[in-house]
Design an enzyme around this catalytic site. Sequence first.
Site, PDB file in Angstrom:
ATOM      1  N   GLU A 278       0.731  -1.079   0.108  1.00  0.00           N
ATOM      2  CA  GLU A 278      -0.092   0.058   0.008  1.00  0.00           C
ATOM      3  C   GLU A 278       0.803   1.415   0.017  1.00  0.00           C
ATOM      4  O   GLU A 278       1.923   1.172   0.443  1.00  0.00           O
ATOM      5  CB  GLU A 278      -1.093  -0.106   1.168  1.00  0.00           C
TER       6      GLU A 278
ATOM      7  N   LYS B 140      -9.528   2.335  -1.259  1.00  0.00           N
ATOM      8  CA  LYS B 140      -9.637   1.680   0.153  1.00  0.00           C
ATOM      9  C   LYS B 140     -10.959   2.072   0.736  1.00  0.00           C
ATOM     10  O   LYS B 140     -11.236   3.342   0.806  1.00  0.00           O
ATOM     11  CB  LYS B 140      -8.442   2.068   1.003  1.00  0.00           C
TER      12      LYS B 140
ATOM     13  N   CYS C 257      -4.701  -2.849   3.531  1.00  0.00           N
ATOM     14  CA  CYS C 257      -4.222  -2.776   5.136  1.00  0.00           C
ATOM     15  C   CYS C 257      -5.432  -2.866   5.981  1.00  0.00           C
ATOM     16  O   CYS C 257      -5.739  -3.736   6.320  1.00  0.00           O
ATOM     17  CB  CYS C 257      -3.663  -1.312   5.058  1.00  0.00           C
TER      18      CYS C 257
END
Length: 265
Positions: free
Chosen positions: A38, A106, A142
């Site tokens: 990421e 995300k 993440c």
Amino acid sequence: MRVALCQIEVGDDPGENLKRMLDALAEAAEADLAVFPEAAQVRFGNDLAAVAEPLDGPFVGALSEAAREHGTAVVAGVFEPAPDGRVYNTVVGIDASGELVGSYRKIHMFDAFGDHESEDVAPGDRPVVVELAGTRIGLITCYDVRFPELARALVDLGAQLLVVPAAWGQGVFKEEHWTTLVRARAIENTTWVVAVDKAPDTTRPPRGAPGGVGRSQLIDPMGTVLADLGPFPSVRVAEIDPETAARVRAVLPALEHRRPDLFQR
């Protein structure tokens, strides 16, 4: 399928970070798929809006050119501008021909442990599965890995492999959480997981705490950790046997045993 776990250092200069990515991709040239962390474009703590580029900009363009040169598909985290002045924390999927075949913004913002990602990053609004190297890949970024419903939704969308790029926060018990959560997503979904964190920061970023714990992992559908890269920068190429999931699900058909009729809202 041969997958390369590219656990690189990510610093404050996007040009240096791109060079590290291109060097790692050259090292992993025999892989079918190379996975990067990421925020590989620049580490958190910088002015993300000043660095963010459209997905047809030069940073992703350079990755696409390298993917085409090496014949290796790429998954990597970048930043793209959001309409409200913030950025999207985006994972791109580039196939071996260099084509950008999909991107994932995300969904879950890391507003936890004293961090406030949502101040700089706007959330995405949909799960994404991309097809790379002949495999349907579900993308998880993440903090997203703490939300099992996202992984399950991706499997329901046909994902055969879950890929988790991360810039995991350093701190007490954080490494334990990382290794536990990525393994849990493999076990509960009886699927392969490729989890790639950045190498740990050795200096403090301009703003915020250091990030990255390393420990990038390849985990099979039974939860066996087949590769663990430890705490240092590393590129590891490992083999994924697509038949393993079918063998595991034949003896552990947990996905078939679900009772969504009892839990739908």
